[in-house]
Design a protein around this motif. Structure first.
Motif, mmCIF file in Angstrom:
data_model
loop_
_atom_site.group_PDB
_atom_site.id
_atom_site.type_symbol
_atom_site.label_atom_id
_atom_site.label_comp_id
_atom_site.label_asym_id
_atom_site.label_seq_id
_atom_site.Cartn_x
_atom_site.Cartn_y
_atom_site.Cartn_z
ATOM 1 N N ARG A 276 0.807 -1.216 0.000
ATOM 2 C CA ARG A 276 0.000 0.000 0.000
ATOM 3 C C ARG A 276 0.843 1.270 0.000
ATOM 4 O O ARG A 276 0.302 2.369 -0.186
ATOM 5 C CB ARG A 276 -0.870 0.043 1.259
ATOM 6 N N ALA A 277 2.141 1.134 0.269
ATOM 7 C CA ALA A 277 2.971 2.322 0.467
ATOM 8 C C ALA A 277 2.916 3.251 -0.734
ATOM 9 O O ALA A 277 2.987 2.818 -1.881
ATOM 10 C CB ALA A 277 4.411 1.908 0.752
ATOM 11 N N ALA A 382 -9.738 8.193 0.638
ATOM 12 C CA ALA A 382 -10.852 7.656 -0.161
ATOM 13 C C ALA A 382 -10.392 7.313 -1.573
ATOM 14 O O ALA A 382 -10.734 6.258 -2.112
ATOM 15 C CB ALA A 382 -11.981 8.682 -0.197
ATOM 16 N N GLN A 383 -9.568 8.202 -2.131
ATOM 17 C CA GLN A 383 -9.067 7.943 -3.494
ATOM 18 C C GLN A 383 -8.221 6.686 -3.550
ATOM 19 O O GLN A 383 -8.333 5.884 -4.458
ATOM 20 C CB GLN A 383 -8.215 9.122 -3.960
ATOM 21 N N LEU A 384 -7.365 6.537 -2.527
ATOM 22 C CA LEU A 384 -6.501 5.350 -2.504
ATOM 23 C C LEU A 384 -7.328 4.085 -2.312
ATOM 24 O O LEU A 384 -7.043 3.053 -2.924
ATOM 25 C CB LEU A 384 -5.448 5.471 -1.405
ATOM 26 N N LEU A 385 -8.338 4.175 -1.462
ATOM 27 C CA LEU A 385 -9.193 3.000 -1.250
ATOM 28 C C LEU A 385 -9.955 2.668 -2.522
ATOM 29 O O LEU A 385 -10.119 1.506 -2.892
ATOM 30 C CB LEU A 385 -10.152 3.229 -0.078
ATOM 31 N N ALA A 387 -8.921 3.349 -5.553
ATOM 32 C CA ALA A 387 -7.982 2.844 -6.553
ATOM 33 C C ALA A 387 -7.585 1.405 -6.251
ATOM 34 O O ALA A 387 -7.587 0.546 -7.125
ATOM 35 C CB ALA A 387 -6.751 3.729 -6.590
ATOM 36 N N LYS A 388 -7.257 1.126 -4.984
ATOM 37 C CA LYS A 388 -6.767 -0.218 -4.652
ATOM 38 C C LYS A 388 -7.863 -1.079 -4.058
ATOM 39 O O LYS A 388 -7.766 -2.298 -4.055
ATOM 40 C CB LYS A 388 -5.607 -0.108 -3.656
ATOM 41 N N GLY A 389 -8.862 -0.395 -3.493
ATOM 42 C CA GLY A 389 -9.949 -1.153 -2.886
ATOM 43 C C GLY A 389 -9.610 -1.544 -1.470
ATOM 44 O O GLY A 389 -8.456 -1.783 -1.136
ATOM 45 N N ASP A 390 -10.607 -1.579 -0.623
ATOM 46 C CA ASP A 390 -10.448 -2.054 0.734
ATOM 47 C C ASP A 390 -10.163 -3.545 0.677
ATOM 48 O O ASP A 390 -9.587 -4.147 1.552
ATOM 49 C CB ASP A 390 -11.790 -1.849 1.457
ATOM 50 N N ASP A 391 -10.627 -4.115 -0.469
ATOM 51 C CA ASP A 391 -10.619 -5.553 -0.611
ATOM 52 C C ASP A 391 -9.774 -5.926 -1.832
ATOM 53 O O ASP A 391 -10.292 -6.173 -2.910
ATOM 54 C CB ASP A 391 -12.076 -5.983 -0.789
#
Ligand code: SF4
Length: 409
Positions: A276-277, A382-385, A387-391
């Motif tokens: 995630r970094a 929010a943008q990172l979530l 883009a990568k998703g919580d899941d």
């Protein structure tokens, strides 16, 4: 909150090395040794000042020749910390070092063996009120003891210290601390345990010839920390094959990590980084470490790789920064306080740390636009979530498929 993992400290007598107390409940001290020629007065003093700045309380210099003793006569009055002369083989060098005004001596009983020499040094030290460390070293154990005990054993090392103490007793000298160092961690741990049962003189801990970092750091920490956690030890030295400033820093950091000394410098914590970094965490943490250097800012500062989890995971830190969308999100005790360009993360971290150190957390919060910082952090999070998703493993979809498969059979 202080968590009591350290056993009650063993009660020892107290001695004074210059103005530094050792033993008898005094704070555990850090020692190191210069690697310059002691005759090089300016070079040695420069190193002593660097060691003191890194948290060293007492510095040892070799006194192996007349020029070294003469150098000590000039070093001692200009040193910011007490100076101990390290003596091997030549008892006359111990007498010369005392003449030079040193605050303490280290004698190696393995290579100064004639009773009349040992007693001559102890008698002089008694007259001058100079403490002596009996520095037993597994590698230079008295050959007679090696023979008697069938090698370098904890018993042999403790016996070497006992014999030296008996000579000191004969002249009524007892300003003593003792070390029984070995390069083997289990051996030194056992020897110190045994020694602490046998005497109440303060103990100087160390793993000798630990070698270069990181292995040397691991070995020294394993030995010294084990004993400190058992309540054994009054002063410590890391013996690393490295710049002695690293020894002093390591000693200081160990005592701070165990809660045995007040924090003096920044305690830099950083996440280990993961997929995630949003930034090269290793690089930022190393640059931050270098930027803080030996500045006396006793705060815990965090470098975190992402704004998704960073501020929460490091909420106990006084100050931290987390990366996200090419920006750095500064936070104080987990609360977002500012957003800075990624290129300025380290610079801003240092600036805020200095501000907090000088004016306190409340003043730092007062100058921050926390509402804006929290809004921006929430946006990047929010943008990172998104883009990568919580899941990241699309678990929800997979669970649906798994259930369908199970229900089919
Ligand atoms: S803070 Fe972010 S980047 Fe660092 S380890 Fe945690 S999730 Fe990974």
């Amino acid at each position: 909150m202080q968590i009591g993992v350290v056993s009650e400290r063993r009660t020892t007598r107290q001695i004074r090395v210059g103005d530094v107390a050792v033993g008898g409940g005094a704070p555990i001290t850090v020692q190191s040794m210069t690697i310059t020629k002691t005759a090089d007065v300016e070079g040695t003093l420069q190193q002593i000042y660097a060691l003191a700045a890194a948290g060293c309380d007492i510095v040892r210099c070799t006194c192996n020749e007349t020029e070294a003793a003469e150098g000590l006569a000039q070093i001692v009055p200009r040193s910011p910390v007490p100076i101990i002369a390290d003596i091997h083989h030549q008892y006359r060098m111990a007498l010369a070092a005392m003449e030079a005004g040193v605050h303490g001596l280290r004698l190696n009983p393995g290579n100064i063996r004639r009773p009349e020499h040992i007693k001559a040094v102890a008698a002089e030290a008694k007259d001058r009120n100079v403490p002596i460390r009996i520095g037993v070293n597994g590698g230079s154990l008295d050959p007679a003891l090696y023979e008697r005990f069938g090698g370098v054993t904890p018993e042999a090392m403790v016996e070497s210290a006992r014999q030296e103490l008996a000579y000191f007793d004969e002249v009524g000298f007892d300003l003593v601390k003792i070390s029984v160092k070995a390069s083997s961690v289990p051996l030194m741990v056992e020897a110190y345990r045994m020694l602490s049962e046998a005497t109440d003189h303060p103990l100087h801990l160390g793993v000798t010839e630990a070698g270069p970092p990181p292995a040397g750091l691991v070995k020294a920490t394993a030995g010294i920390a084990t004993l400190l956690l058992e309540g054994i030890g009054d002063t410590i030295r890391y013996s690393l094959t490295a710049d002695p400033v690293e020894e002093a820093r390591a000693g200081r950091q160990l005592l701070e990590a165990l809660g045995l000394r007040e924090r003096k410098n920044v305690d830099l914590i950083a996440c280990p980084s993961c997929g995630r970094a949003e930034v090269d965490v290793i690089d930022v943490a190393q640059r931050a470490m270098a930027a803080f250097g030996d500045r006396q800012i006793p705060l815990q500062v965090a470098v975190m790789g992402c704004v998704v989890n960073g501020p929460g995971e490091a909420r106990e830190a006084d100050l931290g920064i987390a990366a996200g969308n090419k920006r750095g999100h500064l936070f104080i005790k987990g609360r977002n306080v500012a957003v800075v360009p990624e290129a300025e993360m380290v610079e801003q971290l240092v600036e805020w740390a200095e501000f907090i150190h000088e004016h306190g957390v409340e003043a730092a919060m007062a100058r921050a636009d926390t509402a804006k910082a929290e809004r921006e952090a929430a946006k990047d999070r929010a943008q990172l979530l998104d883009a990568k998703g919580d899941d990241a493993n699309h678990a929800d979809e997979k669970i649906v498929e798994i259930r369908k498969t199970v229900n089919r059979t």
